[in-house]
Design a protein around this motif. Structure first.
Motif, PDB file in Angstrom:
ATOM      1  N   VAL A  69      24.435  30.121   7.764  1.00 43.67           N
ATOM      2  CA  VAL A  69      24.529  31.475   8.034  1.00 43.67           C
ATOM      3  C   VAL A  69      24.754  32.288   6.796  1.00 43.67           C
ATOM      4  N   ASP A  70      25.628  31.637   5.973  1.00 38.35           N
ATOM      5  CA  ASP A  70      26.096  32.205   4.514  1.00 38.35           C
ATOM      6  C   ASP A  70      24.649  32.521   3.700  1.00 38.35           C
ATOM      7  N   MET A  71      23.889  31.563   3.740  1.00 36.72           N
ATOM      8  CA  MET A  71      22.786  31.726   2.996  1.00 36.72           C
ATOM      9  C   MET A  71      21.758  32.907   3.671  1.00 36.72           C
ATOM     10  N   ALA A  72      21.529  32.758   4.972  1.00 33.36           N
ATOM     11  CA  ALA A  72      20.939  33.626   5.655  1.00 33.36           C
ATOM     12  C   ALA A  72      21.373  35.016   5.137  1.00 33.36           C
ATOM     13  N   LYS A  73      22.705  35.363   5.202  1.00 28.24           N
ATOM     14  CA  LYS A  73      23.480  36.700   4.958  1.00 28.24           C
ATOM     15  C   LYS A  73      22.787  37.006   3.760  1.00 28.24           C
ATOM     16  N   GLN A  74      22.873  36.117   2.574  1.00 25.81           N
ATOM     17  CA  GLN A  74      22.650  36.863   1.344  1.00 25.81           C
ATOM     18  C   GLN A  74      21.177  37.000   1.049  1.00 25.81           C
ATOM     19  N   ILE A  75      20.333  36.311   2.119  1.00 27.41           N
ATOM     20  CA  ILE A  75      18.787  36.455   1.895  1.00 27.41           C
ATOM     21  C   ILE A  75      18.527  37.859   2.468  1.00 27.41           C
ATOM     22  N   CYS A  76      19.394  38.219   3.474  1.00 28.12           N
ATOM     23  CA  CYS A  76      19.023  39.592   4.110  1.00 28.12           C
ATOM     24  C   CYS A  76      19.361  40.724   3.148  1.00 28.12           C
ATOM     25  N   MET A  77      20.405  40.334   2.428  1.00 31.46           N
ATOM     26  CA  MET A  77      20.916  41.361   1.346  1.00 31.46           C
ATOM     27  C   MET A  77      19.621  41.694   0.299  1.00 31.46           C
ATOM     28  N   ILE A  78      19.010  40.483  -0.018  1.00 37.28           N
ATOM     29  CA  ILE A  78      18.059  40.529  -0.992  1.00 37.28           C
ATOM     30  C   ILE A  78      16.898  41.362  -0.589  1.00 37.28           C
ATOM     31  N   GLN A  79      16.706  41.428   0.707  1.00 40.15           N
ATOM     32  CA  GLN A  79      15.595  42.178   1.205  1.00 40.15           C
ATOM     33  C   GLN A  79      15.604  43.822   1.055  1.00 40.15           C
ATOM     34  N   ARG A  80      16.736  44.233   1.013  1.00 39.00           N
ATOM     35  CA  ARG A  80      16.923  45.642   0.881  1.00 39.00           C
ATOM     36  C   ARG A  80      15.897  46.404   1.780  1.00 39.00           C
ATOM     37  N   SER A  81      16.230  46.219   3.056  1.00 38.54           N
ATOM     38  CA  SER A  81      15.536  46.870   4.295  1.00 38.54           C
ATOM     39  C   SER A  81      16.285  46.954   5.392  1.00 38.54           C
ATOM     40  N   GLU A  82      15.738  47.938   6.332  1.00 39.40           N
ATOM     41  CA  GLU A  82      16.600  48.201   7.420  1.00 39.40           C
ATOM     42  C   GLU A  82      16.878  46.841   8.102  1.00 39.40           C
ATOM     43  N   LYS A  83      15.985  46.307   8.445  1.00 36.77           N
ATOM     44  CA  LYS A  83      16.040  44.773   9.214  1.00 36.77           C
ATOM     45  C   LYS A  83      16.951  43.971   8.544  1.00 36.77           C
ATOM     46  N   GLY A  84      16.842  43.851   7.066  1.00 37.49           N
ATOM     47  CA  GLY A  84      17.676  43.121   6.234  1.00 37.49           C
ATOM     48  C   GLY A  84      19.291  43.431   6.480  1.00 37.49           C
ATOM     49  N   ARG A  85      19.533  44.814   6.544  1.00 33.10           N
ATOM     50  CA  ARG A  85      20.834  45.408   6.804  1.00 33.10           C
ATOM     51  C   ARG A  85      21.333  44.910   8.105  1.00 33.10           C
ATOM     52  N   LEU A  86      20.404  44.902   9.215  1.00 33.20           N
ATOM     53  CA  LEU A  86      20.805  44.751  10.636  1.00 33.20           C
ATOM     54  C   LEU A  86      21.058  43.623  10.617  1.00 33.20           C
ATOM     55  N   TYR A  87      20.215  42.602  10.152  1.00 29.87           N
ATOM     56  CA  TYR A  87      20.487  40.912  10.229  1.00 29.87           C
ATOM     57  C   TYR A  87      21.816  40.697   9.447  1.00 29.87           C
ATOM     58  N   ARG A  88      21.756  41.208   8.292  1.00 26.99           N
ATOM     59  CA  ARG A  88      23.038  40.842   7.514  1.00 26.99           C
ATOM     60  C   ARG A  88      24.382  41.323   8.497  1.00 26.99           C
ATOM     61  N   GLN A  89      24.501  42.432   8.953  1.00 27.68           N
ATOM     62  CA  GLN A  89      25.624  42.697   9.656  1.00 27.68           C
ATOM     63  C   GLN A  89      25.698  41.794  10.835  1.00 27.68           C
ATOM     64  N   TYR A  90      24.757  41.368  11.453  1.00 25.57           N
ATOM     65  CA  TYR A  90      24.867  40.480  12.629  1.00 25.57           C
ATOM     66  C   TYR A  90      25.468  39.235  11.874  1.00 25.57           C
ATOM     67  N   PHE A  91      25.210  38.705  10.744  1.00 24.97           N
ATOM     68  CA  PHE A  91      25.683  37.400  10.360  1.00 24.97           C
ATOM     69  C   PHE A  91      27.153  37.632  10.146  1.00 24.97           C
ATOM     70  N   LEU A  92      27.258  38.599   9.540  1.00 27.06           N
ATOM     71  CA  LEU A  92      28.699  39.048   9.345  1.00 27.06           C
ATOM     72  C   LEU A  92      29.459  38.919  10.373  1.00 27.06           C
ATOM     73  N   ASP A  93      28.996  39.626  11.635  1.00 25.19           N
ATOM     74  CA  ASP A  93      29.906  39.619  12.883  1.00 25.19           C
ATOM     75  C   ASP A  93      29.813  38.145  13.652  1.00 25.19           C
ATOM     76  N   LEU A  94      28.776  37.358  13.411  1.00 26.87           N
ATOM     77  CA  LEU A  94      28.917  36.044  13.694  1.00 26.87           C
ATOM     78  C   LEU A  94      29.921  35.041  12.767  1.00 26.87           C
ATOM     79  N   GLU A  95      30.263  35.493  11.693  1.00 23.44           N
ATOM     80  CA  GLU A  95      31.130  34.659  11.030  1.00 23.44           C
ATOM     81  C   GLU A  95      32.574  34.842  11.548  1.00 23.44           C
ATOM     82  N   LYS A  96      32.727  36.259  11.533  1.00 30.42           N
ATOM     83  CA  LYS A  96      34.082  36.564  12.313  1.00 30.42           C
ATOM     84  C   LYS A  96      34.300  36.114  13.492  1.00 30.42           C
ATOM     85  N   ALA A  97      33.432  36.003  14.246  1.00 28.83           N
ATOM     86  CA  ALA A  97      33.892  35.198  15.700  1.00 28.83           C
ATOM     87  C   ALA A  97      33.977  33.689  15.332  1.00 28.83           C
TER      88      ALA A  97
END
Length: 207
Positions: A69-97
């Motif tokens: 999930v950590d790699m997925a989060k970083q990949i999402c940040m690299i995309q620099r797109s709205e979907k990338g931002r959405l998925y990155r936030q999803y993974f951040l919330d996942l890590e918190k849980a």
């Protein structure tokens, strides 16, 4: 929290399919080219991701990747797109849980359960081994208890006294099957090499 992508919790840390992420982010380039470019951002195989091949219904094979999930989060940040931002936030919330005290405690309990099951399996195998060896141990103790050479009938009696229900005929058969006596007709029921070696050991135990 909306389930944007299937997450696997079977390993030490949550993981996702890189191909699922590729599809979810709406990447236009081919998966193989995209993942090759993404993995070049300092990620390490067998640490950040694992590679395996998958059979297809048409008989072909494709290469798949499972990523942390950590790699997925970083990949999402690299995309620099709205979907990338959405998925990155999803993974951040996942890590918190994932790191809440309740989840940490739940994982510790699952690990403890696996350890207990493993110990149970080891103990069962050990008990089975003990049961297999018990007749031979009783046989050794019975022979060692004799101060002189011993007839098979007398040995069978000693074994019965030690909890092994067996008669002279069955004892002859058992000793042949376990290699203590010779099977072939010309030397039938004569001590085998194995039998003589064991007799030497038993004699040493008595002295």
């Amino acid at each position: 929290m909306e389930n944007l992508i299937p997450v696997n919790y079977d390993s030490e840390q949550p993981t996702v399919s890189a191909r699922d992420l590729h599809e979810g982010l709406g990447i236009k380039s081919k998966y193989a080219d995209w993942f090759k470019n993404m993995s070049a951002y300092g990620f390490t195989e067998n640490i950040d991701y694992t590679t395996f091949s998958k059979n297809l219904e048409n008989g072909g094979r494709i290469i798949e990747h499972i990523i942390s999930v950590d790699m997925a989060k970083q990949i999402c940040m690299i995309q620099r797109s709205e979907k990338g931002r959405l998925y990155r936030q999803y993974f951040l919330d996942l890590e918190k849980a994932w790191n809440t005290p309740e989840q940490v405690f739940a994982r510790a309990l699952r690990m403890a359960d696996k350890t207990i099951e493993s110990l149970k399996a080891d103990n069962t195998a050990l008990l089975e081994s003990v049961e297999r060896m018990r007749p031979k141990e009783v046989f050794a103790d019975a022979v060692s208890a004799s101060q002189t050479s011993i007839l098979i009938g007398e040995l069978a009696k000693l074994l019965r006294q030690n909890g092994i229900e067996i008669g002279q005929r069955r004892l002859f058969s058992w000793m042949r099957e376990n290699g203590f006596l010779v099977k072939r007709r010309s030397s039938r029921n004569m001590p085998s090499q194995k039998g003589m070696e064991h007799a030497t050991i038993y004699q040493e135990r008595r002295t």
